[in-house]
Design an enzyme around this catalytic site. Structure first.
Site, short mmCIF file in Angstrom:
data_model
loop_
_atom_site.label_atom_id
_atom_site.label_comp_id
_atom_site.label_asym_id
_atom_site.label_seq_id
_atom_site.Cartn_x
_atom_site.Cartn_y
_atom_site.Cartn_z
N HIS A 208 0.84 -1.20 0.00
CA HIS A 208 0.00 0.00 0.00
C HIS A 208 0.88 1.25 0.00
CE1 HIS A 208 -3.79 -2.01 1.98
NE2 HIS A 208 -3.42 -2.59 0.86
N TYR B 289 -8.57 4.98 8.63
CA TYR B 289 -8.59 5.37 10.05
C TYR B 289 -9.67 6.42 10.20
CZ TYR B 289 -4.01 3.13 10.82
OH TYR B 289 -2.96 2.24 10.93
N PRO C 54 -1.90 0.37 19.36
CA PRO C 54 -1.83 -0.16 17.99
C PRO C 54 -2.12 0.86 16.88
CG PRO C 54 -3.86 -0.87 19.06
CD PRO C 54 -3.04 -0.17 20.11
N LYS D 280 2.88 -0.13 14.95
CA LYS D 280 4.34 -0.12 15.07
C LYS D 280 4.95 -1.26 15.88
CE LYS D 280 5.33 3.40 12.65
NZ LYS D 280 5.58 2.91 11.30
N TYR E 217 4.82 6.75 9.48
CA TYR E 217 4.03 5.54 9.21
C TYR E 217 4.83 4.53 8.40
CZ TYR E 217 -0.26 2.84 8.96
OH TYR E 217 -1.20 1.85 9.11
C1 PHB Z 1 -4.28 -4.56 11.63
O1 PHB Z 1 -4.49 -4.82 10.44
O2 PHB Z 1 -4.40 -5.42 12.51
C2 PHB Z 1 -3.90 -3.19 12.01
C3 PHB Z 1 -3.69 -2.25 11.02
C4 PHB Z 1 -3.34 -0.96 11.36
C5 PHB Z 1 -3.21 -0.62 12.68
C6 PHB Z 1 -3.41 -1.55 13.67
C7 PHB Z 1 -3.76 -2.84 13.34
O3 PHB Z 1 -2.89 0.65 12.99
#
Ligand code: PHB
Length: 395
Positions: free
Chosen positions: A75, A204, A295, A299, A387
């Site tokens: 991505h 997000y 989360p 990271k 990121y």
């Molecule tokens: C996940 O796919 O589990 C995941 C993705 C992004 C995050 C946290 C978890 O920020």
């Protein structure tokens, strides 16, 4: 009691322990990995799935990147969604071509186990009562039991890669470590769904009801999260109610969230945690045993992999030259990155969640922050470069 010997005794067969073991093997250094769970358990536990470019590059250089390159989803951006509208952060454009790869931690662990076994590596699962000892001397040992028998593994160094609840950190005498901690007044309710992801990239989302995240494991399997109470009772959440709430929070004009059977669900707590230093004598802490990030920045695994790269460098220098210079810098080098990643994960978390004690001022300020991050190129760049992963700094 049966006695064994290796150069580096590693506690924990998660990403940190297995990457370390394989990196050392590639430098001709022996290790034994001790894990108190079964191989099946460590390969199936549902964890995050976002790999930084640096993590992908390292796994590739180590020879464990084949399936990752075939099956991982690359991505080049994420979407921030608020007030019902999406705004893309374009990583490729903002970071000079970098991206992330979606590939579940469980798959990384499988590939690493396969590589260790193919190379004749020793990873012992289902061991019990693991006790690191004498790591304040030059002859550390790890005592443990397996199938009712007592073992003593003598080694030159111990790597504590055994997670936040592991035994290594609490084995260090009281007064040595300083703990820095912050808990958040919310958690994440996560599901794995047999539903093709409804967006190509991660979304997000900030919403009055709380944060939501659309992620994925493959092009067929979705991974979705909802902000919930830290002690949320899962029995109160039918699959139907979870989808309803996801529909509500993620709603956006002209966009549809595809539902499907829920394969797995769970609640994750959220905390920020660091110990300093990350070393005592010949015991080195790496990954979650030394630090936890919430989360929101994805990271945790990446930070663990960065730690063990620094540790492998120090151990390699020691075995090649006898010098402990790099080992002595281990904690300091790791903590520079750890604190920057802590800052980023805390910032993403603070920007995107509803705080129960929050007031209308805070909500307006969060929306202004999201508006700023998605409309200012420098602000978007700081999100993007963190990121995709900050560069390694070796001093
Ligand atoms: C996940 O796919 O589990 C995941 C993705 C992004 C995050 C946290 C978890 O920020």
């Amino acid at each position: 009691m049966q006695k064994l010997r290796t150069q580096v005794g590693i506690v924990g067969a998660g990403p940190a322990g297995l990457v370390l073991s394989h990196l050392l093997h590639l430098e001709g250094i022996d290790s034994i990995v001790l894990e108190n769970r079964s191989r099946q358990y460590v390969q199936e536990r549902v964890r995050a799935g976002v790999l930084e470019q640096g993590t992908v590059d390292l796994l590739t250089q180590m020879g464990v990147g084949d399936r990752l390159r075939k099956e991982g989803l690359v991505h080049y951006g994420i979407e921030l969604r608020f007030r019902g509208r999406g705004h893309r952060i374009d990583f490729r454009e903002l970071t000079g071509g970098k991206g992330i790869t979606i590939y579940a931690q469980a798959e990384v662990v499988k590939d690493l186990n396969d590589a260790r076994i193919a190379a004749g590596g020793q990873v012992f699962f289902d061991v019990e009562d693991v006790r690191p000892c004498d790591f304040d001397t030059s002859e550390p040992k790890i005592r443990y039991q397996k199938d009712g028998d007592e073992y003593e593994l003598a080694c030159d160094f111990v790597a504590g890669c055994d997670g936040f609840h592991g035994i290594c950190r609490p084995s260090i005498p009281a007064g040595v470590l300083t703990e820095y901690e912050r808990e958040y007044p919310f958690g994440w309710l996560g599901i794995l769904a047999d539903a093709a992801p409804s967006a190509e990239e991660l979304v997000y989302c900030y919403h009055d009801h709380g944060f939501a995240l659309l992620s994925m494991r493959t092009s067929q399997i979705g991974r979705l999260y909802l902000q919930c109470k830290p002690d949320e009772d899962l029995t109160q959440w039918s699959d139907e109610k979870i989808w309803q709430e996801l529909q509500l929070r993620l709603a956006s004009d002209g966009w549809k969230l595809t539902e499907g059977p829920v394969l797995q669900k769970g609640v994750t707590g959220m905390r920020s945690f660091v110990v300093e230093p990350m070393q005592y004598g010949r015991l080195f802490l790496a990954g979650d045993s030394a630090h936890i990030v919430p989360p929101t920045g994805a990271k945790g695994l990446n930070l663990a992999v960065a730690d063990v790269q620094v540790l492998a460098r120090g151990l390699t220098q020691f075995y090649k030259t006898g010098s402990q210079d790099f080992l002595n810098q281990y904690s300091q080098v790791c903590l520079r990155r750890v604190w920057k990643v802590q800052r980023f994960s805390w910032w993403m978390t603070s920007m995107l969640h509803r705080f129960p004690e929050g007031n209308p001022f805070d909500e307006r300020r969060q929306l202004a922050e999201l508006d700023y991050v998605t409309s200012s190129r420098p602000a978007a760049t700081t999100l993007a470069e963190n990121y995709v992963g900050l560069p390694m700094e070796w001093s």
